[in-house]
Design an enzyme around this catalytic site. Structure first.
Site, mmCIF file in Angstrom:
data_model
loop_
_atom_site.group_PDB
_atom_site.id
_atom_site.type_symbol
_atom_site.label_atom_id
_atom_site.label_comp_id
_atom_site.label_asym_id
_atom_site.label_seq_id
_atom_site.Cartn_x
_atom_site.Cartn_y
_atom_site.Cartn_z
ATOM 1 N N ARG A 194 0.758 -1.329 0.031
ATOM 2 C CA ARG A 194 0.085 -0.151 -0.056
ATOM 3 C C ARG A 194 0.635 1.366 0.017
ATOM 4 O O ARG A 194 0.266 2.445 0.359
ATOM 5 C CB ARG A 194 -0.968 0.131 1.107
ATOM 6 C CG ARG A 194 -1.770 -1.061 1.483
ATOM 7 C CD ARG A 194 -2.911 -1.181 0.451
ATOM 8 N NE ARG A 194 -3.749 -2.193 0.633
ATOM 9 C CZ ARG A 194 -3.601 -3.397 0.001
ATOM 10 N NH1 ARG A 194 -2.781 -3.741 -0.987
ATOM 11 N NH2 ARG A 194 -4.295 -4.440 0.203
ATOM 12 N N SER A 274 -12.194 1.518 3.445
ATOM 13 C CA SER A 274 -11.345 1.295 4.676
ATOM 14 C C SER A 274 -10.968 2.728 5.149
ATOM 15 O O SER A 274 -10.024 3.436 4.696
ATOM 16 C CB SER A 274 -10.065 0.468 4.594
ATOM 17 O OG SER A 274 -10.470 -0.840 3.716
ATOM 18 N N GLU A 372 -6.442 5.700 6.781
ATOM 19 C CA GLU A 372 -6.090 5.617 5.650
ATOM 20 C C GLU A 372 -6.573 6.730 4.432
ATOM 21 O O GLU A 372 -5.506 6.959 3.753
ATOM 22 C CB GLU A 372 -6.484 4.236 5.165
ATOM 23 C CG GLU A 372 -6.040 3.925 3.698
ATOM 24 C CD GLU A 372 -6.402 2.638 3.245
ATOM 25 O OE1 GLU A 372 -5.924 1.609 3.858
ATOM 26 O OE2 GLU A 372 -7.220 2.085 2.261
HETATM 27 P P1 NAP Z 1 -10.045 -8.836 4.961
HETATM 28 O O1 NAP Z 1 -10.156 -9.883 3.742
HETATM 29 O O2 NAP Z 1 -11.197 -8.984 6.076
HETATM 30 O O3 NAP Z 1 -8.663 -8.803 5.648
HETATM 31 C C1 NAP Z 1 -8.240 -7.988 6.704
HETATM 32 C C2 NAP Z 1 -6.574 -8.110 6.664
HETATM 33 O O4 NAP Z 1 -6.225 -9.242 6.649
HETATM 34 C C3 NAP Z 1 -5.900 -7.497 5.380
HETATM 35 O O5 NAP Z 1 -4.661 -6.528 5.638
HETATM 36 C C4 NAP Z 1 -5.522 -8.604 4.729
HETATM 37 O O6 NAP Z 1 -4.289 -8.727 4.073
HETATM 38 C C5 NAP Z 1 -5.313 -9.726 5.686
HETATM 39 N N1 NAP Z 1 -5.649 -11.151 5.302
HETATM 40 C C6 NAP Z 1 -6.880 -11.764 5.063
HETATM 41 N N2 NAP Z 1 -6.564 -12.851 4.639
HETATM 42 C C7 NAP Z 1 -5.246 -13.115 4.527
HETATM 43 C C8 NAP Z 1 -4.540 -14.080 4.029
HETATM 44 N N3 NAP Z 1 -5.061 -15.405 3.759
HETATM 45 N N4 NAP Z 1 -3.360 -14.102 3.894
HETATM 46 C C9 NAP Z 1 -2.570 -12.861 4.138
HETATM 47 N N5 NAP Z 1 -3.389 -11.577 4.676
HETATM 48 C C10 NAP Z 1 -4.712 -11.818 4.961
HETATM 49 O O7 NAP Z 1 -10.100 -7.372 4.348
HETATM 50 P P2 NAP Z 1 -11.367 -6.280 3.745
HETATM 51 O O8 NAP Z 1 -11.154 -5.107 4.502
HETATM 52 O O9 NAP Z 1 -12.441 -7.144 3.644
HETATM 53 O O10 NAP Z 1 -10.758 -5.968 2.443
HETATM 54 C C11 NAP Z 1 -10.447 -7.066 1.343
HETATM 55 C C12 NAP Z 1 -9.386 -7.003 0.639
HETATM 56 O O11 NAP Z 1 -9.063 -5.427 -0.161
HETATM 57 C C13 NAP Z 1 -8.200 -7.132 1.307
HETATM 58 O O12 NAP Z 1 -7.011 -7.907 0.461
HETATM 59 C C14 NAP Z 1 -7.564 -5.553 1.749
HETATM 60 O O13 NAP Z 1 -6.380 -5.572 1.837
HETATM 61 C C15 NAP Z 1 -8.056 -4.836 0.232
HETATM 62 N N6 NAP Z 1 -8.383 -3.441 0.542
HETATM 63 C C16 NAP Z 1 -7.523 -2.707 0.038
HETATM 64 C C17 NAP Z 1 -7.390 -1.397 0.143
HETATM 65 C C18 NAP Z 1 -6.406 -0.440 -0.704
HETATM 66 O O14 NAP Z 1 -5.706 -0.873 -1.467
HETATM 67 N N7 NAP Z 1 -6.377 0.655 0.130
HETATM 68 C C19 NAP Z 1 -8.498 -0.857 0.986
HETATM 69 C C20 NAP Z 1 -9.582 -1.395 1.459
HETATM 70 C C21 NAP Z 1 -9.367 -2.944 1.314
HETATM 71 P P3 NAP Z 1 -4.027 -7.913 2.353
HETATM 72 O O15 NAP Z 1 -4.264 -6.493 2.549
HETATM 73 O O16 NAP Z 1 -2.680 -8.477 2.086
HETATM 74 O O17 NAP Z 1 -5.141 -8.590 1.681
#
Ligand code: NAP
Length: 378
Positions: A194, A274, A372
């Protein structure tokens, strides 16, 4: 270039919050970016570059400078060398017959890697839809993310096991320091989780005008993220393999179930996605958190001795569940990590809720949450 005065900024943000811009301009070409930035510089005005407005919190008092909306449009597939983007729109090239093999050396080989050059003002999800329909892999898990192409390298947008750093080949940008256009290779963008040079060491220095993505024609979808893999499997009759467009559709529906897809009329969408970053803490801190709550927090490896803990879990465990409300600001009813404007909320109300949550998590677990969204006019 059309300059407007005292332009309301709230309609340009997904939060729907914020005061007016003292000055506002939209740039449809690179020449207009040069013109607008020179105009602001001559007057000593602060400059804010606006993309899709999906990751912003604008102050109630607005912004006392020039807001420049980057509206450059166009998508081209591996165009001829030397094409001039300075004052022209990038021509739309239809995939049929326009895809050129990369590094084919003139040999008759099947095109696999394709470079898509997308102008910064293109809608990101529209771009994803276009490339999956062209059967090109590399960004299918990033479907449904609000915002524009130009914002993707800035925070190295990622989700469900993909991030743009792995497909970005080059970023074209206007360097406000040298007052010249530059083209930065992926290595020069300094990508990490990020993060890039654009939101860290060189914050405010560059205006992204075009991003080149190297995608794989006929490539398989990335299904590394367990939550996505399960949802894709469930969506397929008799274990049939999903194609890229189907995976993108599943990603959009997973995002929608969490209120993370912009859907007209959905109150949970009036947010900046987020609101807090997922904290990366030392393994020793994770043990401390576990002791305080007498259960094992979810965590994922994040480099030697470090783990990533979902901020949403910490927030819920600290007592701020889905739907928690403070005035006209609330925690989304579908995802604890998004704060929403219930209707008429001010930036001050959103920040009051954010402060309450951050203080609660700090007191309960000793972890500081970082916001964020980009703050404008504070
Ligand atoms: P989520 O799936 O509930 O996950 C929350 C956190 O746990 C994230 O940091 C995610 O890592 C980590 N995580 C979950 N499962 C994982 C695995 N199997 N291995 C490694 N790390 C894991 O998150 P959410 O809020 O619903 O978001 C879904 C996805 O959208 C996530 O990938 C999140 O990072 C992404 N997102 C990105 C942004 C951005 O680019 N600014 C904003 C919002 C959400 P990761 O972040 O590495 O996936």
């Amino acid at each position: 270039m059309l300059l407007e005065e005292n332009k309301p900024l709230a309609p340009f943000t997904t939060f729907g919050i914020g005061g007016r811009a003292r000055w506002f301009a939209q740039a449809a070409t690179e020449d207009e970016i040069v013109e607008a930035t020179a105009w602001a510089r001559e007057r000593g005005l602060e400059l804010f570059v606006l993309g899709g407005g999906s990751n912003l919190l604008v102050a109630d008092a607005g912004f006392d400078g020039l807001v420049l909306k980057v509206g450059l449009r166009g998508i081209a597939v591996a165009p001829d060398e030397g094409q001039d983007y300075r004052s022209s729109r990038i021509p739309e090239v239809h995939p049929s017959g326009a895809k050129a093999p990369i590094n084919s050396g003139g040999m008759d080989v099947r095109a696999e890697a394709l470079t898509y050059q997308a102008a910064a003002g293109e809608d990101w999800d529209g771009f994803v839809e276009r490339v999956v329909n062209d059967n090109c892999a590399g960004v299918e898990c990033l479907a449904g993310i609000p915002g524009t192409v130009g914002g993707t390298p800035v925070q190295n947008v990622g989700a469900y096991g993909q991030e743009v750093a792995s497909v970005i080949q080059r970023v074209r940008a206007f360097d406000l320091r040298q007052r010249a256009f530059v083209e930065l290779s992926a290595a020069e963008c300094g990508f990490s989780y990020r993060r890039s040079r654009f939101n860290s060491v060189d914050r405010g220095r560059y205006i992204v005008t075009r991003v080149d993505y190297c995608l794989t024609e006929g490539g398989a979808p990335t299904l590394g993220y367990p939550e996505l893999r399960r949802a894709v499997q469930e969506s397929q009759p008799q274990g049939r393999e999903a194609n890229l467009a189907e995976v993108a559709a599943v990603v959009r529906s997973v995002r929608q179930s969490k209120g993370m897809l912009l859907v007209e009329g959905d109150p949970d969408c009036r947010s900046a996605g987020s609101f807090f970053k997922n904290p990366v803490v030392a393994e020793a801190d994770l043990r401390r958190i576990a002791e305080r709550i007498e259960k094992e927090p979810p965590s994922f490896p994040a480099g030697p001795g470090m783990v990533k803990v979902p901020a949403a879990w910490l927030i819920e465990q600290a007592g701020f569940g889905k739907g928690y409300t403070l005035g006209r600001a609330a925690v989304s009813s579908r995802h604890t990590l998004a704060l929403v404007n219930f209707g008429g909320a001010t930036a001050v109300e959103i920040l009051a809720l954010a402060d309450q949550i951050a203080a609660g998590v700090e007191a309960r677990f000793g972890v500081s949450l970082e916001m964020e969204p980009v703050m404008v006019g504070f």
